[in-house]
Design a protein around this motif. Sequence first.
Motif: not given
Length: 646
Positions: A34-42, A490-495
Amino acid sequence: MVMNRRFLEAIPSKLKKRAYLSAIVCGLLATSSGCNIPGLRRAQPGAAIPTAYNWNNGAPFWRSKTMASADAAESHTAESDGKVHSLDVGELQTERWDGNASEPVVPNEVDVATFDKQKDPSSFGNFVRATSFLDPVAQDDEKNPAIDDQIKEIEAELGDDADREPLGDGFDEGRDEKEQSYRSDVTESASDLSGNGLIDTEIGPSDNSIGIVGFENSSQLPQAVFYNDPYLLSLITETITGNQELKILSEEVRIACNETYARSGEYRPFVTLGAGAGFEKTGRHTRSGAVEHQLEVAPGKEFPDPLGDFGVGANVSWEIDIWNKLRNAQRAAGMRYLATQEGRNYIVTRVVAEVAENYYKLLALDSRLQTLQATVEIQQQSLKVAQSKKDAGRGTELAVQRFKAEVQKNVSERSLIAQEIVEVENRINFLAGRYPQPVGRISAEFVDLNLTTLGAGVPSELLQNRADIREAERQVAAAGLDVQVARARFYPSLSLTAGLGWNAFATGYLFRTPESLIYGMAGELVGPLINKRAIRADYSSANASQLQAIYNYQQTVLEAHIEVVNQITKVENYRQSIEVKKKQLESLQASVDAANKLFQNARAEYVEVLLAQREMMEAKMVLIDTKQEQLAAIVNAYQALGGGGF
């Protein structure tokens, strides 16, 4: 395979190593957990919208024998379906609903159907034509196609679900529960809309010629139909066009529109065109100067000194929106633009309601002034009688002075009311965006003033009729899109970057092709690897903002429902009070006439006359104030239902 192998063998070893290293880094970024993405609160679910309004919080409205017809007041005949019970004057029922019961608790076995058969003009059966809150509608699992179409329209506004998740992980379940609850609530009451959803306040007669009876919800009535006073309609028109606050909000809407337009260009290529010129003088005893001294531009021709630099070209840069980050940002801006529009519409309804409320307050002040003037005339007559009795030796100076003081007190009160009139007029002038001037209004008996019949419909209709609820709903959608934008970081960006142009040291060589032609192209793939604290913080903040928007939506729906119940219940309770106060005023008027006659015949003291006159004037003032509150409640109920056509 042979061609591919030869192609790979032709690539230099350094480029191979770089390509392998880039592939490994990109694979690690894309395949890490998950690219170290924290979990969302509901969000916690809010209270379900009721299927019907709970007028007066479930307690039967107060009523008395004096307010009912003679047949209804004397009738205690048992019906086959139940019993009829009439309340005595002053008896107040304080029982409330049993929230866990399927049917409400009605004291003394009051039968609603029998209640309506009494044809009592003051009964709550005529106030509420369809007592859906007294006789709950059975649940029906059938789907309403109209609701399906409306939900599809909302989803279409939010965009394609295949491209993005607009409300984020924290709201998807809540939205599904809300849609199911909304479908269930509306479906339960859909079969009852023809009669059981209409709330009649019995304020003024219905007008079939303009189709008022055909509307089940007063929010469907245009303002020109609901406000049938030409002076008031003119003031409302001036207010909508001249109010400075609405003009400020219009500019906010324009700013939000421009923000949406700007966001729509961020995921498209940027192309720039430029030209440059310059000169450079290098030292002879430097590396660049020594090299230039050894080289020739052409056979027998050295580099010019100083060396010129001229260039013309175009550059292209484009960030490929592979994670829909930029498109979601543009959609979020679009949702906020729509929310700003709905916010302005809501303020328009509030301003119109304030103008109408102040207009009826003006009429109330006029009526107070007329009442005060009539009281002064009556007291002046009593003063003449007291003076005549004193001159004839049958009275005292005390009675004369007391009547004179009472007249002077009421005369001075007129100036205070006149000041209130000026202030209320100027408040209307301020709302209309004009400088102080008189406000035209009708001349009518204020206590007998009638307005259009109110229809409340069902509570779930507030979701479509109230502009503030629609604004809160769009804010929720925008907040959900912000979460998706923060997640994409969190993800790579392409330019991609590219350039094409001409460059030379002299203008004569500038556009020689291919000698002066320059071009280039590059791609860049960059993603966060270490120290993602800022990205995580932004993601968590977006999640918190999303929860704020959800709770604000729940609060707005709850507040709207309570406003409707409070205002329409207030209309009925004040109507009952007005009817009693009218009878009280009739008795006081009769007591004043009797006191004056007795005083003229020396059979009553002046104090009794003063008290009778004072009580009658106070009763008139209270009646006027109560009528004003009732009219204000009607106006606010119309606004609370979302009326106005804005």
